[in-house]
Design a protein around this motif. Sequence first.
Motif, PDB file in Angstrom:
ATOM      1  N   GLY A 284       2.033   3.206   1.622  1.00  0.00           N
ATOM      2  CA  GLY A 284       3.416   3.561   1.316  1.00  0.00           C
ATOM      3  C   GLY A 284       4.346   2.367   1.249  1.00  0.00           C
ATOM      4  O   GLY A 284       5.539   2.481   1.544  1.00  0.00           O
ATOM      5  N   LEU A 285       3.818   1.212   0.834  1.00  0.00           N
ATOM      6  CA  LEU A 285       4.591  -0.031   0.864  1.00  0.00           C
ATOM      7  C   LEU A 285       4.860  -0.608  -0.522  1.00  0.00           C
ATOM      8  O   LEU A 285       5.433  -1.695  -0.629  1.00  0.00           O
ATOM      9  N   GLU A 286       4.468   0.092  -1.550  1.00  0.00           N
ATOM     10  CA  GLU A 286       4.534  -0.504  -2.883  1.00  0.00           C
ATOM     11  C   GLU A 286       5.960  -0.857  -3.299  1.00  0.00           C
ATOM     12  O   GLU A 286       6.224  -1.964  -3.795  1.00  0.00           O
ATOM     13  N   GLN A 287       6.889   0.059  -3.094  1.00  0.00           N
ATOM     14  CA  GLN A 287       8.270  -0.211  -3.493  1.00  0.00           C
ATOM     15  C   GLN A 287       8.867  -1.356  -2.683  1.00  0.00           C
ATOM     16  O   GLN A 287       9.575  -2.204  -3.218  1.00  0.00           O
ATOM     17  N   ALA A 288       8.563  -1.398  -1.390  1.00  0.00           N
ATOM     18  CA  ALA A 288       9.177  -2.392  -0.504  1.00  0.00           C
ATOM     19  C   ALA A 288       8.544  -3.773  -0.631  1.00  0.00           C
ATOM     20  O   ALA A 288       9.228  -4.791  -0.489  1.00  0.00           O
ATOM     21  N   MET A 289       7.224  -3.833  -0.898  1.00  0.00           N
ATOM     22  CA  MET A 289       6.508  -5.099  -0.757  1.00  0.00           C
ATOM     23  C   MET A 289       5.865  -5.639  -2.029  1.00  0.00           C
ATOM     24  O   MET A 289       5.337  -6.748  -2.024  1.00  0.00           O
ATOM     25  N   ALA A 290       5.910  -4.902  -3.141  1.00  0.00           N
ATOM     26  CA  ALA A 290       5.212  -5.347  -4.352  1.00  0.00           C
ATOM     27  C   ALA A 290       5.684  -6.723  -4.814  1.00  0.00           C
ATOM     28  O   ALA A 290       4.877  -7.600  -5.134  1.00  0.00           O
ATOM     29  N   PHE A 293       4.333  -9.954  -3.235  1.00  0.00           N
ATOM     30  CA  PHE A 293       2.992 -10.403  -3.593  1.00  0.00           C
ATOM     31  C   PHE A 293       2.781 -10.468  -5.105  1.00  0.00           C
ATOM     32  O   PHE A 293       1.682 -10.256  -5.615  1.00  0.00           O
ATOM     33  N   GLY A 294       3.867 -10.774  -5.819  1.00  0.00           N
ATOM     34  CA  GLY A 294       3.756 -11.054  -7.241  1.00  0.00           C
ATOM     35  C   GLY A 294       3.550  -9.846  -8.121  1.00  0.00           C
ATOM     36  O   GLY A 294       3.147  -9.985  -9.286  1.00  0.00           O
ATOM     37  N   LEU A 295       3.811  -8.647  -7.602  1.00  0.00           N
ATOM     38  CA  LEU A 295       3.642  -7.425  -8.387  1.00  0.00           C
ATOM     39  C   LEU A 295       5.000  -6.804  -8.685  1.00  0.00           C
ATOM     40  O   LEU A 295       5.952  -6.975  -7.926  1.00  0.00           O
ATOM     41  N   GLN A 296       5.056  -6.063  -9.761  1.00  0.00           N
ATOM     42  CA  GLN A 296       6.226  -5.241 -10.048  1.00  0.00           C
ATOM     43  C   GLN A 296       5.938  -3.826  -9.572  1.00  0.00           C
ATOM     44  O   GLN A 296       4.831  -3.322  -9.749  1.00  0.00           O
ATOM     45  N   ALA A 297       6.923  -3.221  -8.926  1.00  0.00           N
ATOM     46  CA  ALA A 297       6.732  -1.842  -8.477  1.00  0.00           C
ATOM     47  C   ALA A 297       6.514  -0.943  -9.685  1.00  0.00           C
ATOM     48  O   ALA A 297       7.196  -1.062 -10.700  1.00  0.00           O
ATOM     49  N   GLU A 298       5.535  -0.066  -9.590  1.00  0.00           N
ATOM     50  CA  GLU A 298       5.215   0.808 -10.714  1.00  0.00           C
ATOM     51  C   GLU A 298       6.259   1.901 -10.878  1.00  0.00           C
ATOM     52  O   GLU A 298       6.778   2.449  -9.913  1.00  0.00           O
ATOM     53  N   THR A 299       6.543   2.216 -12.128  1.00  0.00           N
ATOM     54  CA  THR A 299       7.337   3.398 -12.445  1.00  0.00           C
ATOM     55  C   THR A 299       6.396   4.414 -13.063  1.00  0.00           C
ATOM     56  O   THR A 299       5.237   4.117 -13.366  1.00  0.00           O
ATOM     57  N   ALA A 300       6.835   5.619 -13.242  1.00  0.00           N
ATOM     58  CA  ALA A 300       5.982   6.668 -13.774  1.00  0.00           C
ATOM     59  C   ALA A 300       5.403   6.259 -15.118  1.00  0.00           C
ATOM     60  O   ALA A 300       6.111   5.872 -16.033  1.00  0.00           O
ATOM     61  N   GLY A 301       4.082   6.312 -15.207  1.00  0.00           N
ATOM     62  CA  GLY A 301       3.415   5.986 -16.465  1.00  0.00           C
ATOM     63  C   GLY A 301       3.373   4.511 -16.797  1.00  0.00           C
ATOM     64  O   GLY A 301       3.006   4.141 -17.896  1.00  0.00           O
ATOM     65  N   ASN A 302       3.709   3.660 -15.829  1.00  0.00           N
ATOM     66  CA  ASN A 302       3.720   2.231 -16.108  1.00  0.00           C
ATOM     67  C   ASN A 302       3.061   1.458 -14.971  1.00  0.00           C
ATOM     68  O   ASN A 302       3.635   1.281 -13.913  1.00  0.00           O
TER      69      ASN A 302
END
Length: 307
Positions: A284-290, A293-302
């Motif tokens: 449950g950390l993708e929005q806070a921590m992406a 670590f060089g990632l963009q938080a995913e949006t729906a379908g992306n």
Amino acid sequence: MNAPRNPRAAGKQAAKAPAPSPAEQLDLRPGQSLELLKELHILTREGRINQDSRRKLKQVYHLFNFIEPLLAELSTDGHAPSLADHGAGKSYLGFILYDLYFKALGQGHIYGIETRGELVARSRALAGQLGFARMSFLNLSVAESADAAELPAQIDVVTALHACDTATDDAIAFGLQKRARAMVLVPCCQAEMAACLRQGKALQLARTPLAELWRHPLHTRELGSQVTNVLRCLYLEASGYQVTVTELVGWEHSMKNELIIARYTGQKKRSAAERLRAILREMGLEQAMAARFGLQAETAGNASAVV
């Protein structure tokens, strides 16, 4: 039949045996300057060492054993290696690296980066006193140093010994920006991940039994530190580095003992980026921590890859 040994004569021979030198007593590396260790207050003026200083010197020497082969490899064909030491403190590591390697090499440069101005001033004075001309000290944070005009566009080796919380992440970002050939990192305390885990704890406990791993505060802190280092390694692999994780020294010498060595190969592992994102999503950390670590938080379908 041999005559019985004369105890008195044996005692005289033993008395004539030369006493071990201070370097031998302290298990110093060949060529190590005792005067430098005194100036760093690792040794007393009488050449003695206390247990705390012995522990510190053991850590620095062990780290030197990992860094020296990297520098030797980079020094082939007359290349002058550069090294940036983040969170340098009193610059024990930088001074000993210069004394044992850069001084004899006759080229190359060490940059010590430290936020405490008094330690920077002291290190500058000591480098001048010792004639260590190819050492520079910058009064900057790790994050600020990436764009500092005093630093070259490319740095060969990046080190960070016990850089606290997100400073290790800043050192990695620095290394990526400076196209470092190698990074040698010993992470310290880590609070950012634990704070993020606490924030969404109730939701994650309802969603997955894995959240039990960080339900209790002590586990939250320890797991946060462990997961952060795992993600750092995956980030480095996704960025084209071969990563080795080992112990710095025995646990009796330091509780913050994890050593991450990353060597640039140029082979970016897509699987590492995918696993990094999967771990963040599962916890449950993708929005806070992406972004960390060089990632963009995913949006729906992306679905996004490493930036």
